[in-house]
Structure formats: C-alpha cells, structure tokens
Design a protein around this motif. Structure first.
Motif, PDB file in Angstrom:
ATOM      1  N   ALA B 127       0.883  -1.162   0.000  1.00 16.27           N
ATOM      2  CA  ALA B 127       0.000   0.000   0.000  1.00 16.27           C
ATOM      3  C   ALA B 127       0.919   1.209   0.000  1.00 16.27           C
ATOM      4  O   ALA B 127       1.904   1.251   0.739  1.00 16.27           O
ATOM      5  N   LEU B 128       0.601   2.173  -0.856  1.00 20.92           N
ATOM      6  CA  LEU B 128       1.521   3.306  -1.020  1.00 20.92           C
ATOM      7  C   LEU B 128       0.780   4.631  -0.879  1.00 20.92           C
ATOM      8  O   LEU B 128      -0.260   4.844  -1.507  1.00 20.92           O
ATOM      9  N   GLY B 129       1.330   5.495  -0.055  1.00 26.56           N
ATOM     10  CA  GLY B 129       0.808   6.856   0.037  1.00 26.56           C
ATOM     11  C   GLY B 129       1.903   7.833  -0.335  1.00 26.56           C
ATOM     12  O   GLY B 129       3.046   7.679   0.098  1.00 26.56           O
ATOM     13  N   VAL B 130       1.563   8.802  -1.169  1.00 24.91           N
ATOM     14  CA  VAL B 130       2.553   9.806  -1.578  1.00 24.91           C
ATOM     15  C   VAL B 130       1.953  11.180  -1.388  1.00 24.91           C
ATOM     16  O   VAL B 130       0.921  11.501  -1.990  1.00 24.91           O
ATOM     17  N   MET B 131       2.592  11.986  -0.564  1.00 31.22           N
ATOM     18  CA  MET B 131       2.093  13.347  -0.393  1.00 31.22           C
ATOM     19  C   MET B 131       2.675  14.237  -1.485  1.00 31.22           C
ATOM     20  O   MET B 131       3.758  13.981  -2.015  1.00 31.22           O
ATOM     21  N   ASP B 132       1.943  15.279  -1.790  1.00 37.30           N
ATOM     22  CA  ASP B 132       2.404  16.196  -2.828  1.00 37.30           C
ATOM     23  C   ASP B 132       2.394  17.620  -2.276  1.00 37.30           C
ATOM     24  O   ASP B 132       1.348  18.174  -1.961  1.00 37.30           O
ATOM     25  N   PHE B 133       3.589  18.189  -2.190  1.00 36.31           N
ATOM     26  CA  PHE B 133       3.730  19.526  -1.618  1.00 36.31           C
ATOM     27  C   PHE B 133       3.065  20.585  -2.493  1.00 36.31           C
ATOM     28  O   PHE B 133       2.736  21.676  -2.016  1.00 36.31           O
ATOM     29  N   HIS B 134       2.870  20.263  -3.759  1.00 35.03           N
ATOM     30  CA  HIS B 134       2.274  21.249  -4.661  1.00 35.03           C
ATOM     31  C   HIS B 134       0.795  21.472  -4.382  1.00 35.03           C
ATOM     32  O   HIS B 134       0.199  22.409  -4.879  1.00 35.03           O
ATOM     33  N   PHE B 135       0.195  20.605  -3.588  1.00 37.23           N
ATOM     34  CA  PHE B 135      -1.202  20.782  -3.205  1.00 37.23           C
ATOM     35  C   PHE B 135      -1.230  21.418  -1.824  1.00 37.23           C
ATOM     36  O   PHE B 135      -0.944  20.755  -0.827  1.00 37.23           O
ATOM     37  N   ARG B 136      -1.515  22.697  -1.769  1.00 49.79           N
ATOM     38  CA  ARG B 136      -1.598  23.422  -0.486  1.00 49.79           C
ATOM     39  C   ARG B 136      -0.432  23.089   0.440  1.00 49.79           C
ATOM     40  O   ARG B 136      -0.623  22.862   1.622  1.00 49.79           O
ATOM     41  N   GLY B 137       0.768  23.044  -0.087  1.00 50.46           N
ATOM     42  CA  GLY B 137       1.949  22.782   0.731  1.00 50.46           C
ATOM     43  C   GLY B 137       1.912  21.445   1.453  1.00 50.46           C
ATOM     44  O   GLY B 137       2.509  21.284   2.525  1.00 50.46           O
ATOM     45  N   GLY B 138       1.196  20.503   0.846  1.00 48.50           N
ATOM     46  CA  GLY B 138       1.107  19.180   1.472  1.00 48.50           C
ATOM     47  C   GLY B 138       0.363  19.183   2.791  1.00 48.50           C
ATOM     48  O   GLY B 138       0.486  18.243   3.586  1.00 48.50           O
ATOM     49  N   SER B 139      -0.401  20.228   3.035  1.00 46.29           N
ATOM     50  CA  SER B 139      -1.027  20.349   4.357  1.00 46.29           C
ATOM     51  C   SER B 139      -2.099  19.273   4.564  1.00 46.29           C
ATOM     52  O   SER B 139      -2.738  18.814   3.629  1.00 46.29           O
ATOM     53  N   MET B 140      -2.243  18.879   5.830  1.00 47.77           N
ATOM     54  CA  MET B 140      -3.132  17.768   6.176  1.00 47.77           C
ATOM     55  C   MET B 140      -4.455  18.261   6.719  1.00 47.77           C
ATOM     56  O   MET B 140      -4.526  18.781   7.827  1.00 47.77           O
ATOM     57  N   GLY B 141      -5.491  18.114   5.919  1.00 41.62           N
ATOM     58  CA  GLY B 141      -6.843  18.354   6.394  1.00 41.62           C
ATOM     59  C   GLY B 141      -7.571  17.027   6.465  1.00 41.62           C
ATOM     60  O   GLY B 141      -6.946  15.964   6.452  1.00 41.62           O
TER      61      GLY B 141
END
Ligand SMILES: [Zn+2]
Ligand SMILES: [Zn+2]
Lengths: 318, 293, 318, 293
Positions: B127-141
C-alpha cells in the motif's frame, strides 16, 4: 491582570467599593450603591454572555485561571508526583503522578503553566520539551500495566519551539505519545482547562472523553500564528481567533469535544470552588461510565471515535 | 524515453512542475531549469531523467506525487484508491478556500495533498501513500487524513506492507481542529498495522514538518529520508523568533536527524526504490534468498 | 602491532624471509631454510598452545582481529545499517541493521571498535553510550515484531565511563537492554568475537546461545581495573587476568558459554577466511536449532538457562 | 524505646554499626558519633532514633539490613527467606576470599549482601529485599543474585508486590563472570513480575552503582531514592581518570538523577515507609479509599 473587555465592569466595581468606604464614615449611600450594584450585575451578564473568541483566548490564558496542580490539589487525594522520562530529563512543564480521585487510583498528567514569572521560568510557560511527552508515555504504560484510568489536563500554548527540543525529536515525542494513547487499554479522560495549543496539547489529549471548560480554547495554531500566516500581521490575532473555531461550542458542534463544563459567570478564576465542583462532577460521571467497559471495547470505541473525525465528501466529476 | 514519458503512458495525470527548481530566464528557457540548490542551469531533459536531482550539487528537488509513483513503482502497477475524496469547508472559511482547493485539484490532478493506492515495488505488493507539496503545501486536512487512514485500513485487510512518502508543512489551518485530529486518526491506524505485524515504512522528503512529522511520518518501523530534506516540528522562523538567533547550518535536515537518532538511513533518490524494496523484503519475506543487484 | 609473546616467532620468521631473499640471488640455502621453517612451526605450536590468560587478552584486543563489520561483510548479504535510538542520537560504537544470513532475514547488532585511530575516535573505541544500548533495544523490538532472529557480536572494553553517558543514564540503558533480551520471543545468538567487557558487553549479550571465539575474553571487570582494586597496581593486570576466569575454556566450564569457536593457530587475525568460515558454521548450526522452537519455549528455555547461572550452597549451621 | 531496641526484640541479629558515621574520638566516645556529612558529633541515641540521619545537615548514613527492616516493616511482620544461601568460590580465589565472606557473615549476621523475605508495610504484604553495604560493599555474587531472583519468584507465586532496597558497589569481582550474569538473572525475574502485573518498587540508597544499578535497581515501576545517595554506572574515580578533570558537585546523586529523569522521587528516610506504602497501595488497591496521615 485585568482583561480588556472586563474594564468597564472593573471600573464600576471599583466605584462601588469607593462609595462603600465613604458610606462607612456615616454618609448614607445605600440607594446609590444598590443601584450601581444592579447595574454592575447587568453589565456582567451582558459582557460575559457576549464573549468573542478572542475574549475567550484572554480568559483561557488568564494567570489566575486554575492550573493543573490546582485541580490536582482540590480534586485528588494522596497525589505523589513522579518524575522523569527515564531517558534524559524531568520536564517541569508536564506534571504527572499517581493519586486517588473519589477513592479510585488513577494516573494524572497535565501541562503546568506558572502563576507568576518565577514559576513560568521553571516550567517553561507550560510548553513541553520532548521529555514531557516521554514522561507521560512512560507513565501511561505503567497505568496500563496496573489497570489505572488516566486523567489528563490540557493547558499549553504548544510544544516548546527551541533548538534543543528539535534536536531531541520534539516531533517524534508527540507522535509516539499520540499513537500510544490511541491503543492504551485503560480509560483516558481529558479536560482542556485553559489553552489547548496544537500538537503540544494533543500529545496528552487523545481521550475516550474529551471535556472542555466553557471558556477554554483549543486550536490547531495560535491565533497570532494564524494571523501571521494568513495576513502577515500578528496583530490581527483577534480576527484569526474568530475564524479558527477554537471555542468549546464550535468544537462540540464539530464532534471533537464530548462535553462542555460550564464556568461561573466571568470565568473559572472568578469562582474557584464552583469551578472545581463542576470539573469534579464531570470527571466523576464520565469515569464511572468508562471503567465499566472491557478493555477491548474501550480501545475499539476510541478508535471509532477518532476514525470519525473528519469532514470529507466524494467529488462528483462532471 | 525519459522516466516521465513512461509515466505519461501509464497514467495521464502528469504534472509538469519543476519542483522547487525554477525555469531559467534566458532565451529558450523552457528547455532549462535552474537548480534551487546551487543555481546552476540544467538542461530540463537531463534534470528529469536524473529524477530532479541536480547533477552538480546533488540537491533533491520536489517531485509531484505522480512522478514519485513513476520513480518508486513497477511500471503499470499503481492502482489508485479514493481518488475522489475531497475536503469540505467545515469552518466556513468561505469561497476563497474552496477556490484554492479547486485550483490545486486542477493543477495537481489530485483530490487533495496525498495520492494513495496499491502498487508493486520490484514485484513486492504494497500500500503506497505519496504526499504532494504542490497541493496546499502538502497540508493535512480531513481529506488527507481520511485517505491515509483508509489506505492503512486497506493494507490491514489485504495484509500488505505500507510505504508512506511524506512532504508536508503540517496541519491545514483552514480546517481548524479537524485538521489537528488527523494526527490522532492516522496514528491510530499506524498502530493497527504495528499490532498486525505489517511493516510500515516512512520515507521523508523535503519538507516534512509540524503535524505530519508529529504523527504518521515518525511512526515507521523503518524511517528513510532523502538527502537535505527538512524535517522537524517547529518551523525555522518560529524557532529563530523564540531564541532570537540564527539557526546553525544543517539544522533540521535529514542528515541532522540521522545523527540525532530519528532517521534510520538517509538514502539518495536514485537508490530509494531498491533500498525500500530490500528492507521491506527483509521484513516480509524472511526466508527468501534475494539476489544482490 | 606485534604481541609480546609472539616476538621470538616473528624474529625467526623474519630471519627465514631474509635467507629466502639471499637464496633468490643464487645461493642454495634450501636445507637451512627448511630446518628453520620446521623450527618456526614448532615454536608456533609451543607458543600458541600455551597462551596465558593475559596473552589471550592481547589477542582479543588486537587491532587486526576481525571486528563486527568484518563479520557482517563476510557472512551476511544485503546488510542495511539502521541508525538511531529515536530519542537522542545515533551511537557509532554500536552498529545495527537488517541483513540476510544464509538467506534468512535477521537483525545484526554488534559493538564496533576501530581498526585505526581515526575510526576509533569515530566509534569511541567501541565503548557504547546509552544511545547504543537504546538503538539496540529499539531494533530488538522491531525484530520481535517481525519474527526475525537476532545475532549480536560482542567486542567492547565496556560501556563508556563519561560524564554525559552517566547523565543520560548509562546504567538504565544497560539494565533495560538486558531485561528486554530476557523476554524477547525471537531467537538470540551471541558471539563474543573479541573483548567482552562487563555490563557494556552483557547489554547486547543475553542470548539463547552464547558462543565465544577461542581467544576472546569475557570479564566482569578489566584485568587492569581488577588489579587496581585488588593490589592498587594496574601493572599487575597479567596476574589479575589469570584469576578472573575470563577465557573461553573457563567460561565454558562455568556453564556461561555454550560453544567455543576454534581459531586458526595464532589467532583469528592470522587466518581470516578460516575464522569467518568457523563462525559461519557455528552460527548456522545454532540458528537452525533455535528457529525450530516455539516462542514460548524459547523464552522459557532462556529464562531457565540464566536462572541456573550461579554457584551457591546452603550453609550448614553448627 | 528507640527503634533499634524494638528491632532487638523482633530479631536478634542486630548490627551495632554506625553506617558511615564514625565514633567520635573524644572521651566517652561510645556515646557519640561523628556525622560523615558535616562532621558534627551527634549523641548516639539521638542519631539512632533519627534513623541515622544527621539532624544538622540531613546526611543519610548507611543502615544495616536489619535496621532497614525495622524502619520499613510493621513490627514483627518480617519473615526471612533463604537465610542460609551462601556463595562459593567458583574461581578458586582461595581461603582469603572465603575467610572474608565468613567474617562478613559473622559481622552482619547475613548469609550474604542481601536480606530477603516477606513483610508488611502499613499492613500491606510485600516481598522485601534489602541490600547491606556492610557485607562486601553490597557486592553482587551468586548468592545475592540467587536470593533476589528467588524472592521475586516467590512474589510471583504469592502475588505480592516487591520492594527492593539497594545498596551496592556492583558486581563481586571474586566471582568473576558468574557475578556479571546475576544482572541477567535478576533482570529476567523482574520482567516476570512486570508481565504478571505485580508492582515492583526500587528504593535506591547510598551507594547504588555499577552492576546493581545496571540491572534490577533501575527496572522498578517506581524508583525512589534517598537524599544524597550516589547512583550511577561508572565510579567517580574511573570517570575522572577518563576525562581528566574533576566531576561537578552533586554529580551522580539521587537529586541529579531525579533531574535527569531516572528517579521518580527523592524521599527522605523518615517519609520512606509511608511513601512506599501509599504508592504501592495505588498500584495494588486501586479502589480503596485510604486515609491521609
Ligand atoms: Zn545544484
Ligand atoms: Zn551532618
């Protein structure tokens, strides 16, 4: 320390005191005094029933607002503070120990702000270092071993943002504390008694029940920090406070707080014994419910509770 | 064929972002990018073939989530989950916030700051999760928390190891306390993986700070980090304001945290896939004789 | 580095080399050389079959003796070193990581001394700080979670005796490491490859099987330290070594070591490939036995093994 | 009636040692002892009634195991275990070592450097171990390890909380590696108590160092320490030789380790019994309302 929005009231109260002194020297001012007292009472109601989010922040940060050790002294018996994380230090910004609540042995943990400058220096204004979270973790595990419920008091502007705290893994300390709390097999009751500042608060605030004093605040970021980021202007904190949804009412609506503990008019510091009584009753009620649950159910319910915390939707692509 | 050409075939949602490198301003600048590490202008094709790592100074530039999938997964193996989960506006920040989300969805072709799914790494299903900083600075909502938690729950059902590649400035302010609670939510899911004996690997990329660092990003059985990635709880600016002095060089880098005991291994981007595979194999295929490459 | 007791042999070997050089220029010295070579072989046997405890200490501390990373390089594949205790630092005096031994995934942990001054400074001469033991503990727990056997290599003069190490709880780090090893549910194989120095060694050396290279030493206190205490004279270390019972033979007799791995004549550093082969075979044999045991049996047998380590009697009162 | 008179009634094996205080050298010196903390001459009767704590400077002098039992246990409640377990001479150090053991047995009326048994503390039944520094500096050989391990195994059988009062310079050199192995042996027993959910409390008294500090003495669920007690792994002399400078004042004291996170609470001797009782009650009688005293 007087709060900005309380000033008209305090002035009026001051005037009444003066008149009373004059009256002592024989002049009859009974009527005037009574009239002003009525006015003061009205003013009090009108002020305190219209508190803005920013007013709440001021009350939550009030130096005379009861702190963790006050609650421990008033609501618990036989408290023995236990020190240290068994790795590096004892962090005075977090107090922890064993005690009895209504006869029942429990672990108590809380942020401890100072009531004056000296105590604030000792306790680093209640801002934990990694060692504070690690002390909590060590004792959480001990509580679990002996089946003791855990009661935590939240009152911090946040984890300490300093070089050494970062070096010693502030982020790891908070993460492992949060993670541990999600899996403990004993009941966890949390009360936000003052300021709930971001991850530094959450590090000891993952509970089966999260209670909150009416005028406490709990926020993902400080209003000042938010204002700086949104408008590059820390003085717009008042505006930020209004948008952050940090009051007990909003958090209850969002399902993040389980019960609001009502405060005496004007805030906890204006009637301590009423405050202690209210907190005790709330703790007592929830604790009684929680100790009846089997450990597995407790952990599952806690998981489900946090699992549900989010507001998302499925995007409809057109 | 560059690595990104390949990705284009595999999935259409390619982001042409240069990460933190900027297009050079000289004529013909669309062919060149300027390294944000050393300022050198690099031929864009080489830059991308080199996985956005500067050949001169080694600076690791930010990647999009899709580029990351391309880099880490076997070709055509990625299957996305929850591609339609989006955040709401629980605090009624208003249309400005909603518009920004909409813009970032369009820009990144992601539903929020994380892409989750099932994939293969050198044949090993994860299972793979990849965050992307280009989306709202990778912020977690809420959406990020939801997708990550759901991913881990699926990993639990399927008995898969989980790899989480992080890049985030922390919680998403506009979602207030709901955002903070994602720390508890995701951490609870990690502990379920732990209990089930399923490996959980974190790969920290630049930057991984605040609420994300202080939750699922630091709970890995194994924690790798890319060179130079900034990691930490408090931001450098906040610390400087608190202590009223400049921070020492190298503070809060991946290397700094390796030295201070919080990162298992700093791994260059080019070696990341193989390293992740080998380590995961050690935890999931204990008796297999694997070949050295 | 040449050892004191080896000097006659080294001189003779030097002489033979010289004669051989002379012979190259045409002089026939075959007879003399052959005679001297025979003499050298005899000398070698007589020296190495009569090694005193103190001689052993010298061999055990030899800079060219294979170290943990040598064994990892030679006997394991796909080693990935993992760093850090997740609390304070990464201690280079203890190396740890995942690798495969004969195809099987294992956790390897060992003290790492340097082979030269530079490496010794980096690794603090193989003397762990508390963080070294805590890194080991973190990884022991990980190994347990995934069912990986643990192999540890022991080679330290002891835990580092410094102010900071004491401040950060050297004693606690060792204690918790020992305690953890007694209860792990995965097989633990330990090999004393060089110097086993007191608690600093034991901190990673509680094993289901404790193997020991023939000329390694394992001691409750360094001979120098013992001499200082007993006779207030560190130079009597040789005498102390003889009384401390630190050789592989004595420890086997006392039931503290499960198997002695024989070394090439003159010590491990005189024939590396023979040494590696011998260690590999020993590890292989014991590992194969241990992985067959159910976790509960493993833990129980380990408990019983250590439970039996003591020589006491019941006093008969007259 | 002094506390030690009481003890004499209860058990005959009283040691008249003054701990580390020395008899004052003035005429009539048998009535006076000199505090090793401040040098004050104290009337012996007062000294003993004050539990060997100097009234002037608060220095806590060493106690014998029997005095400790007297101080901590309810009168007449102590029942000794393994009083006949003695060490052998496994390394053949020879008659000198055996003679010293014999002498110390005679002097302390203990079989070795620890006294173990069952006792009551304010009515609460516990397994109790008390080390005695007067026996070979409290050093841990096979007999000490055997008695402590056996005590914990009995606590496990009987379901009792365990209290271990430590005082030791470390391993017993003359028993070589057998001595070192007592660290593993006792630690293994502690972990069995942990697993069974039985409280284990350590009380560190002066000194608790080396092999004892690095095993059962630091594994308590709760760790108390007497004021000024020296605790640590390496001895001060060894450290000074290593770093070639003097150690800072207060180094390795109980207070130092409380500050550094390794001691839960420094407790004055006079409060030790009550504190131990209250804390153990919290762990063993979770629902009982106990009176404050
Ligand atoms: Zn560059
Ligand atoms: Zn004194």
């Amino acid at each position: 320390m007087s709060l900005e929005f309380e000033k008209p009231l305090l002035e009026l109260e001051g005037k009444i005191d003066e008149l009373k002194k004059v009256a002592e020297s024989g002049v009859d001012l009974t009527g005037v005094v009574r009239q002003l007292e009525r006015k003061a009472e009205e003013l009090k109601h009108s002020i305190y029933s219209n508190l803005s989010a920013w007013d709440r922040v001021q009350i939550a940060r009030h130096e005379q607002r009861p702190k963790t050790l006050d609650y421990i002294r008033e609501l618990f018996t036989g408290f023995h503070e236990l020190h240290g994380d068994r790795h590096y230090a004892d962090d005075a910004a977090v107090v922890a120990g064993l005690a009895r609540f209504e006869g029942r042995a429990v672990l108590v943990v809380g942020h401890q702000k100072g009531k004056d400058t000296k105590e604030n220096l000792l306790r680093n204004f209640g801002m934990p270092a990694p060692e504070g979270f690690r002390k909590a973790q060590r004792l959480f595990i001990m509580a679990q071993r002996f089946g003791l419920p855990i009661i935590t008091f939240v009152d911090t502007s946040g984890a300490y943002p300093g070089i050494e705290a970062e070096e010693r893994g502030q982020y790891e300390a908070i993460a492992s504390s949060i993670a541990l709390m999600t899996e403990l097999t004993v009941p966890i009751l949390t009360v936000v008694i003052g300021e709930g500042g971001s991850g530094g608060a959450l590090g000891i605030a993952v509970g089966d029940r999260v209670l909150m004093l009416e005028h406490s605040v709990y926020s993902v970021i400080s209003p000042e920090g938010c204002a700086t980021i949104l408008w590059r202007d820390a003085s717009k904190a008042e505006q930020a406070a209004a948008t952050l949804g940090l009051t007990s009412e909003t958090l209850t609506k969002l399902g993040l707080v389980d019960e609001v503990i009502h405060e005496p008019l004007g805030g906890a510091h204006r009637d301590l014994s009423l405050t202690y009584k209210a907190v005790q009753m709330a703790l007592s009620k929830h604790l009684e419910q929680l100790v009846k649950l089997a450990p597995d159910d407790l952990v599952q319910q806690r998981y489900d509770k946090y699992r549900a915390m989010g507001r998302v939707q499925r995007e409809v692509k057109v | 064929m560059s690595i990104f050409d390949k990705f284009r075939k595999q999935k259409p949602r390619i982001d042409s972002s240069e990460g933190d490198a900027v297009p050079a301003k000289a004529p013909g600048s669309d062919l060149w990018v300027k390294c944000s590490g050393c300022g050198t202008a690099v031929y864009k094709k080489n830059f991308q073939e080199n996985l956005k790592v500067c050949e001169k100074c080694g600076h690791h530039h930010k990647m999009t989530a899709q580029e990351r999938v391309q880099q880490m997964c076997d070709e055509g193996s990625f299957f996305e989950w929850d591609s339609d989960v989006i955040s709401m506006d629980p605090l009624e920040f208003g249309p400005e916030y909603l518009n920004k989300l909409q813009q970032d969805r369009a820009k990144t072709r992601l539903s929020d700051a994380v892409l989750t799914g099932k994939a293969k790494i050198e044949g090993l299903e994860v299972a793979l999760g990849v965050m992307d900083f280009h989306f709202r600075g990778g912020s977690m909502g809420s959406a990020v928390g939801e997708k990550i938690t759901a991913m881990m729950e699926r990993a639990l059902e399927l008995g898969l190891p989980t790899v989480m590649i992080t890049s985030s400035g922390g919680a998403r302010m506009q979602e207030g306390m709901l955002s903070l609670m994602q720390m508890a939510r995701t951490s609870a899911a990690v502990r379920r993986l732990n209990k089930a004996g399923l490996p959980y690997m974190c790969i920290l990329t630049d930057p991984t700070t605040a609420g994300v660092a202080a939750s699922f990003a630091s709970l890995g059985d194994i924690i790798l980090a890319e060179p130079g990635a900034i990691v930490g709880f408090s931001g450098a600016r906040v610390i400087e304001q608190t202590i009223r002095q400049k921070l020492p060089p190298g503070f809060q880098t991946a290397e700094f945290y390796e030295k201070h005991g919080f990162v298992d291994k700093v791994v260059k981007r080019v070696e990341l896939k193989r390293t992740a595979y080998e380590l995961l194999s050690l935890l999931t295929r204990p008796l297999e004789v694997i070949s050295e490459s």
